[in-house]
Design a protein around this motif. Structure first.
Motif, PDB file in Angstrom:
ATOM      1  N   ARG A  78    -128.208 -49.301 -41.737  1.00  0.00           N
ATOM      2  CA  ARG A  78    -128.629 -49.358 -40.217  1.00  0.00           C
ATOM      3  C   ARG A  78    -128.834 -48.100 -39.713  1.00  0.00           C
ATOM      4  NH1 ARG A  78    -129.268 -54.379 -38.931  1.00  0.00           N
ATOM      5  NH2 ARG A  78    -128.458 -54.007 -36.838  1.00  0.00           N
ATOM      6  N   ALA A  79    -128.127 -46.692 -40.106  1.00  0.00           N
ATOM      7  CA  ALA A  79    -128.197 -45.815 -39.519  1.00  0.00           C
ATOM      8  C   ALA A  79    -129.577 -45.021 -39.869  1.00  0.00           C
ATOM      9  CB  ALA A  79    -127.192 -44.675 -39.955  1.00  0.00           C
ATOM     10  N   ARG A  80    -130.284 -45.357 -40.954  1.00  0.00           N
ATOM     11  CA  ARG A  80    -131.547 -44.877 -41.414  1.00  0.00           C
ATOM     12  C   ARG A  80    -132.860 -45.794 -40.283  1.00  0.00           C
ATOM     13  NH1 ARG A  80    -130.099 -45.545 -46.806  1.00  0.00           N
ATOM     14  NH2 ARG A  80    -129.712 -43.548 -47.895  1.00  0.00           N
ATOM     15  N   LEU A  81    -132.162 -46.832 -40.130  1.00  0.00           N
ATOM     16  CA  LEU A  81    -133.194 -47.680 -39.075  1.00  0.00           C
ATOM     17  C   LEU A  81    -133.152 -47.030 -37.799  1.00  0.00           C
ATOM     18  CD1 LEU A  81    -134.827 -50.166 -38.639  1.00  0.00           C
ATOM     19  CD2 LEU A  81    -132.843 -51.645 -38.239  1.00  0.00           C
ATOM     20  N   ILE A  82    -131.853 -46.983 -37.124  1.00  0.00           N
ATOM     21  CA  ILE A  82    -131.837 -46.716 -35.850  1.00  0.00           C
ATOM     22  C   ILE A  82    -132.348 -45.370 -35.586  1.00  0.00           C
ATOM     23  CG2 ILE A  82    -129.854 -45.991 -33.978  1.00  0.00           C
ATOM     24  CD1 ILE A  82    -128.383 -48.373 -35.397  1.00  0.00           C
ATOM     25  N   ALA A  83    -132.206 -44.285 -36.597  1.00  0.00           N
ATOM     26  CA  ALA A  83    -132.825 -42.925 -36.545  1.00  0.00           C
ATOM     27  C   ALA A  83    -134.478 -42.947 -36.143  1.00  0.00           C
ATOM     28  CB  ALA A  83    -132.426 -42.081 -37.878  1.00  0.00           C
ATOM     29  N   LEU A 119    -127.519 -38.820 -45.166  1.00  0.00           N
ATOM     30  CA  LEU A 119    -127.903 -38.895 -43.732  1.00  0.00           C
ATOM     31  C   LEU A 119    -127.878 -37.507 -43.037  1.00  0.00           C
ATOM     32  CD1 LEU A 119    -125.511 -41.712 -42.957  1.00  0.00           C
ATOM     33  CD2 LEU A 119    -128.192 -41.897 -43.002  1.00  0.00           C
ATOM     34  N   ALA A 120    -127.004 -36.652 -43.405  1.00  0.00           N
ATOM     35  CA  ALA A 120    -127.140 -35.331 -42.789  1.00  0.00           C
ATOM     36  C   ALA A 120    -128.121 -34.395 -42.839  1.00  0.00           C
ATOM     37  CB  ALA A 120    -125.859 -34.312 -43.676  1.00  0.00           C
ATOM     38  N   ALA A 121    -128.873 -34.517 -44.383  1.00  0.00           N
ATOM     39  CA  ALA A 121    -130.200 -34.163 -44.346  1.00  0.00           C
ATOM     40  C   ALA A 121    -131.256 -34.739 -43.457  1.00  0.00           C
ATOM     41  CB  ALA A 121    -130.730 -34.489 -45.748  1.00  0.00           C
ATOM     42  N   SER A 122    -130.905 -35.827 -42.800  1.00  0.00           N
ATOM     43  CA  SER A 122    -131.969 -36.311 -41.828  1.00  0.00           C
ATOM     44  C   SER A 122    -131.374 -35.913 -40.662  1.00  0.00           C
ATOM     45  CB  SER A 122    -132.036 -37.739 -42.115  1.00  0.00           C
ATOM     46  OG  SER A 122    -132.564 -38.024 -43.261  1.00  0.00           O
ATOM     47  N   GLY A 123    -130.419 -35.157 -40.232  1.00  0.00           N
ATOM     48  CA  GLY A 123    -129.902 -34.804 -39.053  1.00  0.00           C
ATOM     49  C   GLY A 123    -129.075 -35.853 -38.484  1.00  0.00           C
ATOM     50  N   ILE A 124    -128.323 -36.758 -39.297  1.00  0.00           N
ATOM     51  CA  ILE A 124    -127.365 -37.738 -38.728  1.00  0.00           C
ATOM     52  C   ILE A 124    -126.055 -37.415 -39.005  1.00  0.00           C
ATOM     53  CG2 ILE A 124    -126.778 -40.261 -38.877  1.00  0.00           C
ATOM     54  CD1 ILE A 124    -129.529 -40.783 -39.970  1.00  0.00           C
ATOM     55  N   VAL A 125    -125.281 -37.198 -38.152  1.00  0.00           N
ATOM     56  CA  VAL A 125    -123.783 -36.899 -38.247  1.00  0.00           C
ATOM     57  C   VAL A 125    -122.874 -38.049 -38.611  1.00  0.00           C
ATOM     58  CG1 VAL A 125    -121.878 -35.778 -37.147  1.00  0.00           C
ATOM     59  CG2 VAL A 125    -123.999 -35.012 -36.740  1.00  0.00           C
ATOM     60  N   VAL A 126    -122.126 -37.941 -39.476  1.00  0.00           N
ATOM     61  CA  VAL A 126    -120.777 -39.068 -39.913  1.00  0.00           C
ATOM     62  C   VAL A 126    -119.633 -38.524 -39.642  1.00  0.00           C
ATOM     63  CG1 VAL A 126    -119.803 -40.142 -41.726  1.00  0.00           C
ATOM     64  CG2 VAL A 126    -122.181 -39.655 -41.967  1.00  0.00           C
ATOM     65  N   VAL A 180    -122.810 -41.687 -36.530  1.00  0.00           N
ATOM     66  CA  VAL A 180    -122.321 -42.884 -37.400  1.00  0.00           C
ATOM     67  C   VAL A 180    -120.823 -42.585 -37.053  1.00  0.00           C
ATOM     68  CG1 VAL A 180    -122.220 -43.892 -39.235  1.00  0.00           C
ATOM     69  CG2 VAL A 180    -124.527 -43.082 -38.690  1.00  0.00           C
ATOM     70  N   PHE A 181    -119.976 -43.470 -36.741  1.00  0.00           N
ATOM     71  CA  PHE A 181    -118.677 -43.905 -36.714  1.00  0.00           C
ATOM     72  C   PHE A 181    -118.146 -44.681 -37.600  1.00  0.00           C
ATOM     73  CE2 PHE A 181    -120.085 -41.947 -32.709  1.00  0.00           C
ATOM     74  CZ  PHE A 181    -119.035 -40.969 -32.449  1.00  0.00           C
ATOM     75  N   VAL A 236    -122.186 -39.321 -51.198  1.00  0.00           N
ATOM     76  CA  VAL A 236    -123.328 -39.336 -51.273  1.00  0.00           C
ATOM     77  C   VAL A 236    -124.397 -39.724 -50.157  1.00  0.00           C
ATOM     78  CG1 VAL A 236    -125.566 -40.044 -53.062  1.00  0.00           C
ATOM     79  CG2 VAL A 236    -122.985 -39.391 -53.924  1.00  0.00           C
ATOM     80  N   GLU A 237    -123.992 -40.780 -49.698  1.00  0.00           N
ATOM     81  CA  GLU A 237    -124.786 -41.282 -48.529  1.00  0.00           C
ATOM     82  C   GLU A 237    -124.770 -40.409 -47.506  1.00  0.00           C
ATOM     83  OE1 GLU A 237    -124.491 -46.232 -49.059  1.00  0.00           O
ATOM     84  OE2 GLU A 237    -122.542 -44.937 -48.495  1.00  0.00           O
TER      85      GLU A 237
END
Length: 317
Positions: free
Chosen positions: A172-177, A201-208, A185-186, A196-197
């Protein structure tokens, strides 16, 4: 279940959302007698605007239903039983004409105890449960949504949250990005995203963010921050939540029917279930949640196939 005096119709439609109403319209135009049973608890009632429905982009879901019902009122073979539920559905064998008996329970006047029908369209949709965050419902449908395809356009390029505890949270995170490069992502303390995920995600600039959520902050439906356990606040302009969905199919307890692993009804491409005479359209059918226009299209498809089946002209799967 007794059926003495049961009202006889060609088709019972269980559910008065886009799928059920679309099926009803097309069945009425085929001169079928139809009863639409609607409990009046649509899943999208909290949503102020629906998107992606051609000629109705941005319409209120309740207004869409109102317009559809006004169109159906022109057809004398259609009846509505509002604030009414099908409590049980029984299949009678071919010795009794191959029909179904639907037991009804409702608060309106003139509702019969049961309806007999040759065919049934199941368009009951889904119930949803949200993560246990105190103020989430106050923002849901206004600045926090569940459907990216429906609502991400209005939130593009903003600082967004994705809140969830389900195994598909990374997907879902990849889609919303696709709509923003400022996404957090919370996981609300869950292990929905593995290490691993998280690295991907971090490599795509998405914070977990793994800490539990204490609550959301904002005013009049406009969310402004996620408050984490311990008091830290992360400012956001909107976001998405991943609900857990549950099919509304308790009334099928007495019928052996194929379902997917989530409990949704399995159908062929023509909306036929594994039980002859039973059809499914909209969110109740696998794979589950979908846009309104897709559900309406399925309802139209189910109606077309059903009419062919009634007259003995079998369409392809």
């Amino acid at each position: 279940m007794a059926d003495a005096g049961a009202t006889e119709v060609d088709v019972v439609i269980v559910g008065g959302g886009p799928a059920g109403l679309s099926a009803g319209l097309n069945l009425a135009r085929a001169r079928a007698s139809v009863v639409i049973v609607d409990a009046g608890r649509p899943r999208n009632a909290a949503t102020l605007r629906s998107h992606g429905f051609l000629t109705r982009d941005g319409v209120s879901p309740l207004e869409l239903r109102k317009l559809a019902r006004a169109e159906l009122s022109a057809y004398p073979t259609v009846r509505f039983f509002d604030r009414t539920s099908v409590t049980a559905l029984l299949e009678q064998d071919s010795r009794d004409g191959g029909r179904f008996i639907a037991a009804l329970q409702g608060r309106g006047s003139g509702i019969p105890p049961a309806i007999a029908a040759r065919s049934v369209v199941i368009a009951t949709g889904l119930r949803e449960s949200l993560p246990p965050i105190p103020s989430l419902r106050a923002f849901y449908g206004m600045s926090i949504f569940s459907c990216a395809a429906c609502d991400a356009w209005e939130l593009q390029d903003k600082a967004l949250a994705l809140i969830g505890e389900t195994p598909d949270l990374t997907a879902r995170a990849r889609l919303i990005a696709r709509w923003t490069d400022r996404l957090t992502v919370f996981t609300n303390g869950s292990d929905a995203v593995d290490t691993v995920e998280e690295a991907e995600l971090a490599a795509s600039g998405i914070v977990v963010e793994r800490r539990p959520i204490e609550d959301l902050e904002g005013d009049r439906g406009a969310v402004s921050a996620v408050r984490l356990a311990g008091g830290d606040r992360i400012q956001i302009d909107g976001g998405f939540v991943r609900p857990q969905w549950h099919p509304v199919l308790d009334f099928l307890g007495g019928i052996d029917i194929e379902r997917d692993r989530f409990g949704n009804l399995e159908t062929d491409r023509s909306c036929r279930t594994s039980v002859p005479g039973l059809y499914a359209a909209g969110d109740a059918a696998a794979p589950g949640p979908q846009q309104l226009i897709v559900a309406a299209g399925q309802g139209a498809r189910a109606a077309a196939v059903l009419v062919h089946d009634l007259v003995g002209v079998r369409t392809a799967h």
